[in-house]
Each structure stands twice: as C-alpha cells, then as structure tokens.
Write an enzyme that holds these catalytic residues in place. Sequence first.
Site, mmCIF file in Angstrom:
data_model
loop_
_atom_site.group_PDB
_atom_site.id
_atom_site.type_symbol
_atom_site.label_atom_id
_atom_site.label_comp_id
_atom_site.label_asym_id
_atom_site.label_seq_id
_atom_site.Cartn_x
_atom_site.Cartn_y
_atom_site.Cartn_z
ATOM 1 C CG ASP A 141 -63.882 19.159 -19.867
ATOM 2 O OD1 ASP A 141 -64.520 19.716 -18.940
ATOM 3 O OD2 ASP A 141 -64.152 18.015 -20.275
ATOM 4 C CE LYS A 144 -65.182 15.298 -23.979
ATOM 5 N NZ LYS A 144 -64.666 16.444 -23.168
ATOM 6 C CG ASP A 169 -62.715 15.509 -18.087
ATOM 7 O OD1 ASP A 169 -63.864 15.995 -18.100
ATOM 8 O OD2 ASP A 169 -62.409 14.523 -17.386
ATOM 9 C CG ASN A 170 -64.489 13.826 -20.476
ATOM 10 O OD1 ASN A 170 -64.460 15.030 -20.725
ATOM 11 N ND2 ASN A 170 -65.173 13.326 -19.462
ATOM 12 C CD GLU A 199 -68.190 14.390 -15.899
ATOM 13 O OE1 GLU A 199 -67.126 13.809 -15.691
ATOM 14 O OE2 GLU A 199 -68.435 14.959 -16.963
HETATM 15 O O1 LIG Z 1 -68.889 16.198 -24.487
HETATM 16 C C1 LIG Z 1 -68.337 16.531 -23.430
HETATM 17 N N1 LIG Z 1 -67.702 17.684 -23.331
HETATM 18 C C2 LIG Z 1 -67.604 18.532 -24.480
HETATM 19 C C3 LIG Z 1 -68.674 19.557 -24.546
HETATM 20 C C4 LIG Z 1 -68.631 20.421 -25.525
HETATM 21 C C5 LIG Z 1 -69.648 21.487 -25.680
HETATM 22 O O2 LIG Z 1 -70.951 21.057 -25.287
HETATM 23 C C6 LIG Z 1 -71.574 22.046 -24.550
HETATM 24 C C7 LIG Z 1 -70.588 23.175 -24.406
HETATM 25 O O3 LIG Z 1 -70.955 24.223 -25.262
HETATM 26 C C8 LIG Z 1 -69.282 22.649 -24.844
HETATM 27 O O4 LIG Z 1 -68.574 23.548 -25.649
HETATM 28 C C9 LIG Z 1 -68.392 15.652 -22.217
HETATM 29 C C10 LIG Z 1 -69.269 14.572 -22.233
HETATM 30 C C11 LIG Z 1 -69.340 13.734 -21.113
HETATM 31 N N2 LIG Z 1 -70.244 12.613 -21.141
HETATM 32 O O5 LIG Z 1 -70.258 11.816 -20.174
HETATM 33 O O6 LIG Z 1 -70.967 12.490 -22.149
HETATM 34 C C12 LIG Z 1 -68.557 13.963 -19.982
HETATM 35 C C13 LIG Z 1 -67.671 15.047 -19.979
HETATM 36 O O7 LIG Z 1 -66.863 15.301 -18.902
HETATM 37 C C14 LIG Z 1 -67.575 15.887 -21.093
HETATM 38 O O8 LIG Z 1 -66.661 16.910 -21.057
HETATM 39 MG MG LIG Z 2 -65.311 16.604 -19.428
#
Ligand SMILES: O=C(NC/C=C/[C@H]1OC[C@H](O)[C@@H]1O)c1cc([N+](=O)[O-])cc(O)c1O
Ligand SMILES: [Mg+2]
Length: 214
Positions: A141, A144, A169-170, A199
């Site tokens: 998660d 990506k 996820d995603n 979500e």
């Molecule tokens: O980038 C996403 N996740 C990766 C985050 C990665 C890093 O960003 C902040 C935190 O330090 C983490 O290590 C994400 C983005 C969305 N979205 O809708 O943009 C939805 C999700 O469930 C996600 O996991």
């Molecule tokens: Mg996610």
Amino acid sequence: TRTSKPKRILAYVEKHAVPGDAESVVNAIDAYCSRVEWAMNVGSDKGKILDRVVSETDPDTVLELGTYCGYSTVRIGRLLRPEARLVTIEMNPDNAKIAKQIIALAGLNSKIEMLVGSSSDLIPQLKKKLDMKTLDLVFLDHWKIFYLPDTRCLEETGLLHKGTVLLADNVVCPGTPEYLKYIRNSSRYRSEYFPSRLEYLQVEDGLEKSVFLG
Ligand SMILES: O=C(NC/C=C/[C@H]1OC[C@H](O)[C@@H]1O)c1cc([N+](=O)[O-])cc(O)c1O
Ligand SMILES: [Mg+2]
C-alpha cells in the site's frame, strides 16, 4: 507548528477512541476521514476484504509496505494471534511518528514493529534483522511504482514461501499497471481481483490477492 492531516487524524483518535481498543481506533479514523477530510487509508469497504483475507490466511508473519497513519496496520494487527508479528515499513518519518502513536493507542505494540526507511533498502535486511524466516502475508500500500520492484526483491531475498499471500491496494485507483501485468502473467502466482470502492468515495478501486506458488 502548523498541523498536518496525520496530526489531525491522531488528535481525533486520541479524543474519540478507547485506549487499547483497536476496533475503536479503526472506527475513529473512518469517522474522521469520511466526515471531515479524506485520507489515503484503505478504508472500511476495502478494509472488510482485507479483514477476510487476513482471517483466512491466519498469518504468523506479516509485512506491510506503506504505514501512513497506521490505519491498516491496526486493522490487520487487531486480527492477529498474540504470538504473530507484523512489520510495517514507512519512509516518511513524520507519518511514522504519528502512526507509532496510533498503534500504541490501539494497544498493539507487542505485535507490531515499525521500520522507518525505504522498502527497497529495508526488505533485504528483513531476513537477518528480524530473524524473519519467511512471510505469510504481505500488504502492499506504498508508492504504487514500488509494488513491482519490491515484489521482485521479496522473491529474490527468499522471504516468500509456497502459499505466501500478497494483497495489493489501489490496483485500479491510482492503479498499479506494471505490477498487475507482472503478477497476472506470472506462472509463480495465482491471482484474484476483489472489486470495491476507493476509500470514502464512489470511485472504483479494488484489491489484488496473489498466492505465491513457489
Ligand atoms: O499514494 C498512495 N499511497 C502511497 C503513499 C505513500 C506515502 O505517502 C505518504 C506516506 O508516507 C506513504 O509512505 C495512495 C493514493 C490514493 N489516492 O487515491 O491517491 C489512495 C490510496 O489508497 C493510496 O494508498
Ligand atoms: Mg492505498
């Protein structure tokens, strides 16, 4: 200093959750993020699928990539047996600090260890650092674009065994095309897609469950 979204989530959890009650921590984060401000937690719809996969796998060892505020860390940890262990990797130290407090509030410190750093650096160290024989479940998660290289690294470091479950996820939104292409075409995995919603929104998203065949 100015607050951040993770800090506001922590403040809400401290006010509304019951210390030691992991379920109340999960519910508090969902209440805040559905009513006040969106955050990238796996959320309750996909969370129910995550719960089912965790319960069916009944893992002794779990690796989570991408802790953020610790929502899915707590969601998974609350279902683990007392002797099971969950290692979660977070690269952003500010988020890690908040997540540590949320995990502690849920009363899950004994089962959960957080590592702060990049997954590509830390995965190769897992074997010796934590005497990790192999992983029973991996929840992907984090960023990506790292899903595929980190999966290859898990294969090469011998952390996967016949039957290890990868849950990503995603895979629709924001999407993980390279990972999906690899894992769905590899004879070393058996994959299944679980459709759901992003979500707290009405956008399509889903989880990809892949069993490593050795
Ligand atoms: O980038 C996403 N996740 C990766 C985050 C990665 C890093 O960003 C902040 C935190 O330090 C983490 O290590 C994400 C983005 C969305 N979205 O809708 O943009 C939805 C999700 O469930 C996600 O996991
Ligand atoms: Mg996610």
